[in-house]
Design a protein around this motif. Sequence first.
Motif, PDB file in Angstrom:
ATOM      1  N   ARG A 153      17.313  91.317   1.226  1.00  0.00           N
ATOM      2  CA  ARG A 153      17.145  92.768   1.234  1.00  0.00           C
ATOM      3  C   ARG A 153      18.528  93.404   1.243  1.00  0.00           C
ATOM      4  O   ARG A 153      19.438  92.955   1.934  1.00  0.00           O
ATOM      5  N   HIS A 154      18.667  94.466   0.468  1.00  0.00           N
ATOM      6  CA  HIS A 154      19.958  95.142   0.361  1.00  0.00           C
ATOM      7  C   HIS A 154      19.976  96.349   1.306  1.00  0.00           C
ATOM      8  O   HIS A 154      19.136  97.241   1.199  1.00  0.00           O
ATOM      9  N   VAL A 155      20.916  96.330   2.233  1.00  0.00           N
ATOM     10  CA  VAL A 155      21.064  97.395   3.224  1.00  0.00           C
ATOM     11  C   VAL A 155      22.518  97.849   3.224  1.00  0.00           C
ATOM     12  O   VAL A 155      23.373  97.259   2.550  1.00  0.00           O
ATOM     13  N   VAL A 156      22.797  98.891   3.988  1.00  0.00           N
ATOM     14  CA  VAL A 156      24.161  99.430   4.048  1.00  0.00           C
ATOM     15  C   VAL A 156      24.583  99.558   5.511  1.00  0.00           C
ATOM     16  O   VAL A 156      23.871 100.152   6.322  1.00  0.00           O
ATOM     17  N   ILE A 157      25.739  98.991   5.832  1.00  0.00           N
ATOM     18  CA  ILE A 157      26.344  99.162   7.147  1.00  0.00           C
ATOM     19  C   ILE A 157      27.380 100.273   7.018  1.00  0.00           C
ATOM     20  O   ILE A 157      28.438 100.083   6.421  1.00  0.00           O
ATOM     21  N   HIS A 158      27.070 101.434   7.558  1.00  0.00           N
ATOM     22  CA  HIS A 158      27.966 102.582   7.427  1.00  0.00           C
ATOM     23  C   HIS A 158      29.164 102.471   8.366  1.00  0.00           C
ATOM     24  O   HIS A 158      30.283 102.827   8.003  1.00  0.00           O
ATOM     25  N   GLU A 159      28.908 102.019   9.594  1.00  0.00           N
ATOM     26  CA  GLU A 159      29.979 101.853  10.576  1.00  0.00           C
ATOM     27  C   GLU A 159      29.698 100.597  11.387  1.00  0.00           C
ATOM     28  O   GLU A 159      28.544 100.304  11.718  1.00  0.00           O
ATOM     29  N   LEU A 160      30.751  99.864  11.703  1.00  0.00           N
ATOM     30  CA  LEU A 160      30.640  98.660  12.532  1.00  0.00           C
ATOM     31  C   LEU A 160      31.847  98.652  13.462  1.00  0.00           C
ATOM     32  O   LEU A 160      32.941  98.255  13.092  1.00  0.00           O
ATOM     33  N   GLU A 161      31.619  99.139  14.685  1.00  0.00           N
ATOM     34  CA  GLU A 161      32.708  99.342  15.648  1.00  0.00           C
ATOM     35  C   GLU A 161      32.671  98.269  16.728  1.00  0.00           C
ATOM     36  O   GLU A 161      31.608  97.977  17.302  1.00  0.00           O
ATOM     37  N   LEU A 162      33.822  97.691  17.003  1.00  0.00           N
ATOM     38  CA  LEU A 162      33.942  96.700  18.078  1.00  0.00           C
ATOM     39  C   LEU A 162      34.202  97.444  19.386  1.00  0.00           C
ATOM     40  O   LEU A 162      35.257  98.036  19.580  1.00  0.00           O
ATOM     41  N   LEU A 163      33.224  97.430  20.290  1.00  0.00           N
ATOM     42  CA  LEU A 163      33.343  98.117  21.567  1.00  0.00           C
ATOM     43  C   LEU A 163      34.033  97.256  22.621  1.00  0.00           C
ATOM     44  O   LEU A 163      34.726  97.766  23.498  1.00  0.00           O
ATOM     45  N   ASP A 164      33.812  95.937  22.533  1.00  0.00           N
ATOM     46  CA  ASP A 164      34.395  95.022  23.516  1.00  0.00           C
ATOM     47  C   ASP A 164      34.319  93.610  22.944  1.00  0.00           C
ATOM     48  O   ASP A 164      33.387  93.278  22.202  1.00  0.00           O
ATOM     49  N   ALA A 165      35.297  92.797  23.298  1.00  0.00           N
ATOM     50  CA  ALA A 165      35.303  91.394  22.866  1.00  0.00           C
ATOM     51  C   ALA A 165      35.749  90.519  24.028  1.00  0.00           C
ATOM     52  O   ALA A 165      36.821  90.737  24.595  1.00  0.00           O
ATOM     53  N   ASP A 170      32.616  81.562  30.227  1.00  0.00           N
ATOM     54  CA  ASP A 170      31.328  80.878  30.079  1.00  0.00           C
ATOM     55  C   ASP A 170      30.377  81.582  29.113  1.00  0.00           C
ATOM     56  O   ASP A 170      29.443  80.953  28.613  1.00  0.00           O
ATOM     57  N   ALA A 171      30.586  82.863  28.899  1.00  0.00           N
ATOM     58  CA  ALA A 171      29.668  83.613  28.027  1.00  0.00           C
ATOM     59  C   ALA A 171      30.454  84.507  27.073  1.00  0.00           C
ATOM     60  O   ALA A 171      30.428  85.746  27.186  1.00  0.00           O
ATOM     61  N   PRO A 172      31.158  83.932  26.102  1.00  0.00           N
ATOM     62  CA  PRO A 172      31.908  84.748  25.146  1.00  0.00           C
ATOM     63  C   PRO A 172      30.962  85.637  24.335  1.00  0.00           C
ATOM     64  O   PRO A 172      29.863  85.208  23.966  1.00  0.00           O
ATOM     65  N   HIS A 173      31.386  86.869  24.099  1.00  0.00           N
ATOM     66  CA  HIS A 173      30.479  87.788  23.421  1.00  0.00           C
ATOM     67  C   HIS A 173      31.248  88.921  22.746  1.00  0.00           C
ATOM     68  O   HIS A 173      32.432  89.157  23.034  1.00  0.00           O
ATOM     69  N   LEU A 174      30.557  89.619  21.872  1.00  0.00           N
ATOM     70  CA  LEU A 174      31.055  90.836  21.242  1.00  0.00           C
ATOM     71  C   LEU A 174      30.075  91.957  21.549  1.00  0.00           C
ATOM     72  O   LEU A 174      28.855  91.750  21.500  1.00  0.00           O
ATOM     73  N   ARG A 175      30.597  93.135  21.853  1.00  0.00           N
ATOM     74  CA  ARG A 175      29.758  94.334  21.956  1.00  0.00           C
ATOM     75  C   ARG A 175      30.068  95.214  20.752  1.00  0.00           C
ATOM     76  O   ARG A 175      31.229  95.543  20.487  1.00  0.00           O
ATOM     77  N   LEU A 176      29.023  95.561  20.001  1.00  0.00           N
ATOM     78  CA  LEU A 176      29.197  96.267  18.736  1.00  0.00           C
ATOM     79  C   LEU A 176      28.372  97.548  18.710  1.00  0.00           C
ATOM     80  O   LEU A 176      27.312  97.639  19.333  1.00  0.00           O
ATOM     81  N   ARG A 177      28.866  98.497  17.958  1.00  0.00           N
ATOM     82  CA  ARG A 177      28.105  99.714  17.641  1.00  0.00           C
ATOM     83  C   ARG A 177      27.911  99.718  16.128  1.00  0.00           C
ATOM     84  O   ARG A 177      28.886  99.656  15.374  1.00  0.00           O
ATOM     85  N   VAL A 178      26.652  99.790  15.692  1.00  0.00           N
ATOM     86  CA  VAL A 178      26.316  99.651  14.282  1.00  0.00           C
ATOM     87  C   VAL A 178      25.552 100.880  13.803  1.00  0.00           C
ATOM     88  O   VAL A 178      24.500 101.212  14.361  1.00  0.00           O
ATOM     89  N   GLN A 179      26.088 101.555  12.800  1.00  0.00           N
ATOM     90  CA  GLN A 179      25.335 102.613  12.126  1.00  0.00           C
ATOM     91  C   GLN A 179      24.932 102.071  10.769  1.00  0.00           C
ATOM     92  O   GLN A 179      25.787 101.615   9.996  1.00  0.00           O
TER      93      GLN A 179
END
Length: 316
Positions: A153-165, A170-179
């Motif tokens: 399926r073809h979609v569009v990611i308008h914004e992809l912001e890294l809030l925290d890395a 023990d629990a590596p993670h990324l926090r993202l904001r996605v429009q």
Amino acid sequence: MNAPRTRVQRRPVHGVLLLDKPLGFSSNDALQKAKWLLRAEKGGHTGTLDPLATGVLPLCFGAATKFSQLHLDADKTYETTVRLGVTTTTADAEGEIVQQRPVACSLGQVVEVLDRFMGPIAQLPPMHSALKKDGKALYEYARAGVTVERQPRHVVIHELELLDAQLQGDAPHLRLRVQCSKGTYIRTLGEDIGDALGCGGHLVALRRVATGPFEAAQCITLAELEALPEDQRLARVLLCEALLPQHTRVTLSEQDAGRFLSGMRRRGAWPDADAAAVFGDQPHALLGTAHVKAGELIPSRLLSPIEIQQILETQP
């Protein structure tokens, strides 16, 4: 001996409730609870949120359900946490662990990978989704251990912001904001980002913070709605036209309004418009939607006279 259950007396409710869906509820569970609290006769939601997800879920009641499809097409904004190094069967925390890998990427690599997912992208719908194939939801095949062919399926990611890395511990993670555009699978996005980083990943938290013009700050929780006196619950239901903020507004005289409601086209000095919200002048009330071409107002979705009367009777 059990006491007899009290039957809820339903009533016509027309409008939009902006609900902050709780964790663990399906979209339909949340709808049914809100419908019961409002004693509404008819209701629907504008696109599903997974039980894992919380956040903005507009619920349409009565006449507002006629315009809910317009909102299904709206862009969405999410905040999500992707647990790195662990892949699951469902791409979220509810699935079984499939693979564990060390997380050896740098912050620079994370930023570079996120840039790759900006703009138009193709996503393969997950097997654990409500998308249907041959009349059957994909998750039904998945529960039976069957994997079926799916089309990207073809979609569009308008914004992809890294809030925290957090790339250590023990629990590596990324926090993202996605429009993103409608139809975007955030679970798939998180899993694909993890794969691109060489360690895999899955979603452990997902919150929808906006959909179209509606934001989380405008929403009410089920607990807050239930705590209100019953006569104040209806005050949280927005008018149907809240679903039509981008529509050109057209107001008709009483005579033209009656003819428009019967499905007749009207002529006037209106500029062309792909989408118009049409109101009656006396009394002021939403009649429906239309489009304007060459000075002609052409009806599309109409409220019934009974719905309009019920809305007018419940307005302050």
